[in-house]
Design a protein around this motif. Structure first.
Motif, PDB file in Angstrom:
ATOM      1  N   PHE A  46      20.468  18.971 -32.812  1.00 47.09           N
ATOM      2  CA  PHE A  46      20.998  18.729 -34.148  1.00 47.09           C
ATOM      3  C   PHE A  46      19.859  18.335 -35.062  1.00 47.09           C
ATOM      4  O   PHE A  46      18.798  17.915 -34.625  1.00 47.09           O
ATOM      5  N   MET A  47      20.090  18.513 -36.358  1.00 49.91           N
ATOM      6  CA  MET A  47      19.042  18.366 -37.362  1.00 49.91           C
ATOM      7  C   MET A  47      19.507  17.430 -38.469  1.00 49.91           C
ATOM      8  O   MET A  47      20.687  17.408 -38.817  1.00 49.91           O
ATOM      9  N   SER A  48      18.568  16.689 -39.038  1.00 49.42           N
ATOM     10  CA  SER A  48      18.894  15.828 -40.168  1.00 49.42           C
ATOM     11  C   SER A  48      19.261  16.679 -41.381  1.00 49.42           C
ATOM     12  O   SER A  48      18.879  17.846 -41.466  1.00 49.42           O
ATOM     13  N   THR A  52      14.063  17.465 -41.912  1.00 47.29           N
ATOM     14  CA  THR A  52      12.744  16.972 -41.539  1.00 47.29           C
ATOM     15  C   THR A  52      12.691  16.440 -40.108  1.00 47.29           C
ATOM     16  O   THR A  52      11.617  16.130 -39.610  1.00 47.29           O
ATOM     17  N   LYS A  53      13.853  16.335 -39.453  1.00 46.12           N
ATOM     18  CA  LYS A  53      13.898  15.784 -38.104  1.00 46.12           C
ATOM     19  C   LYS A  53      14.896  16.568 -37.259  1.00 46.12           C
ATOM     20  O   LYS A  53      15.977  16.923 -37.723  1.00 46.12           O
ATOM     21  N   VAL A  54      14.506  16.834 -36.014  1.00 50.80           N
ATOM     22  CA  VAL A  54      15.380  17.497 -35.041  1.00 50.80           C
ATOM     23  C   VAL A  54      15.425  16.631 -33.791  1.00 50.80           C
ATOM     24  O   VAL A  54      14.412  16.101 -33.357  1.00 50.80           O
ATOM     25  N   LYS A  55      16.626  16.496 -33.221  1.00 55.16           N
ATOM     26  CA  LYS A  55      16.797  15.808 -31.943  1.00 55.16           C
ATOM     27  C   LYS A  55      17.445  16.759 -30.957  1.00 55.16           C
ATOM     28  O   LYS A  55      18.293  17.574 -31.327  1.00 55.16           O
ATOM     29  N   MET A  56      17.022  16.637 -29.697  1.00 57.49           N
ATOM     30  CA  MET A  56      17.620  17.393 -28.610  1.00 57.49           C
ATOM     31  C   MET A  56      17.977  16.400 -27.519  1.00 57.49           C
ATOM     32  O   MET A  56      17.221  15.466 -27.251  1.00 57.49           O
ATOM     33  N   HIS A  67      14.835  14.085 -27.034  1.00 60.51           N
ATOM     34  CA  HIS A  67      13.557  14.515 -27.593  1.00 60.51           C
ATOM     35  C   HIS A  67      13.717  14.571 -29.104  1.00 60.51           C
ATOM     36  O   HIS A  67      14.733  15.036 -29.607  1.00 60.51           O
ATOM     37  N   GLU A  68      12.725  14.104 -29.808  1.00 62.04           N
ATOM     38  CA  GLU A  68      12.778  14.096 -31.274  1.00 62.04           C
ATOM     39  C   GLU A  68      11.481  14.670 -31.822  1.00 62.04           C
ATOM     40  O   GLU A  68      10.405  14.407 -31.305  1.00 62.04           O
ATOM     41  N   LYS A  69      11.636  15.469 -32.854  1.00 59.04           N
ATOM     42  CA  LYS A  69      10.463  15.988 -33.554  1.00 59.04           C
ATOM     43  C   LYS A  69      10.712  15.825 -35.034  1.00 59.04           C
ATOM     44  O   LYS A  69      11.791  16.141 -35.533  1.00 59.04           O
ATOM     45  N   SER A  70       9.700  15.301 -35.739  1.00 55.92           N
ATOM     46  CA  SER A  70       9.828  15.157 -37.185  1.00 55.92           C
ATOM     47  C   SER A  70       8.512  15.548 -37.844  1.00 55.92           C
ATOM     48  O   SER A  70       7.441  15.358 -37.276  1.00 55.92           O
ATOM     49  N   PHE A  77      11.931  21.735 -41.245  1.00 58.67           N
ATOM     50  CA  PHE A  77      12.269  22.779 -40.297  1.00 58.67           C
ATOM     51  C   PHE A  77      12.954  23.940 -41.018  1.00 58.67           C
ATOM     52  O   PHE A  77      13.531  23.766 -42.096  1.00 58.67           O
ATOM     53  N   ILE A  78      12.894  25.095 -40.400  1.00 56.67           N
ATOM     54  CA  ILE A  78      13.608  26.263 -40.915  1.00 56.67           C
ATOM     55  C   ILE A  78      15.090  25.934 -40.936  1.00 56.67           C
ATOM     56  O   ILE A  78      15.625  25.375 -39.981  1.00 56.67           O
ATOM     57  N   LYS A  79      15.763  26.290 -42.009  1.00 56.94           N
ATOM     58  CA  LYS A  79      17.199  26.053 -42.106  1.00 56.94           C
ATOM     59  C   LYS A  79      17.929  27.071 -41.240  1.00 56.94           C
ATOM     60  O   LYS A  79      17.675  28.270 -41.318  1.00 56.94           O
ATOM     61  N   ILE A  80      18.824  26.586 -40.412  1.00 51.21           N
ATOM     62  CA  ILE A  80      19.622  27.452 -39.558  1.00 51.21           C
ATOM     63  C   ILE A  80      20.919  27.763 -40.296  1.00 51.21           C
ATOM     64  O   ILE A  80      21.682  26.859 -40.623  1.00 51.21           O
ATOM     65  N   VAL A  81      21.146  29.033 -40.566  1.00 48.18           N
ATOM     66  CA  VAL A  81      22.355  29.473 -41.255  1.00 48.18           C
ATOM     67  C   VAL A  81      23.205  30.244 -40.260  1.00 48.18           C
ATOM     68  O   VAL A  81      22.737  31.197 -39.638  1.00 48.18           O
ATOM     69  N   ILE A  82      24.442  29.817 -40.111  1.00 47.52           N
ATOM     70  CA  ILE A  82      25.371  30.458 -39.179  1.00 47.52           C
ATOM     71  C   ILE A  82      26.442  31.160 -39.997  1.00 47.52           C
ATOM     72  O   ILE A  82      27.039  30.564 -40.891  1.00 47.52           O
TER      73      ILE A  82
END
Length: 111
Positions: A46-48, A52-56, A67-70, A77-82
């Motif tokens: 999931f993404m903020s 600017t931040k992703v957690k797995m 795991h967290e990356k910011s 981060f690239i915007k995920i469009v579904i």
């Protein structure tokens, strides 16, 4: 060290943005809100809201791993469009790597 590889199933949670949650709370949200079993070894991403931040999170060997990356200021981060409105989206390994490793510049300052 990130020990997750492409052998897992990866699920993106597009409507979950709470970065304050720890492993137990995240797993409870996955169980109650999304009716999924967080203990089966799948990886949930999931993404903020500001991208600017992703957690797995995943469960392995009787333990939760988060795991967290910011990114630093100016990157996101690239915007995920579904295309369809699904609460849980299965994401392929190659797409996940593209999201995690391809920063987008929010703005550029020229002097």
């Amino acid at each position: 060290m990130l020990s997750i590889n492409g052998l897992h199933n990866f699920y993106y949670l597009p409507k979950f943005h709470d970065m304050r949650c720890k492993a137990r709370r995240i797993s409870e949200m996955i169980r109650t809100r999304y009716q999924r079993d967080p203990l089966n070894g799948d990886v949930y991403i999931f993404m903020s809201k500001d991208q600017t931040k992703v957690k797995m999170i995943h469960y392995e060997n009787h333990a939760f791993y988060v795991h967290e990356k910011s990114f630093v200021k100016g990157y996101k981060f690239i915007k995920i469009v579904i295309s369809n409105d699904v609460p849980v989206y299965k994401i392929e390994w190659k797409n996940l790597v593209a999201v995690l490793e391809s920063p987008v510049i929010k703005s550029i300052y020229l002097q």
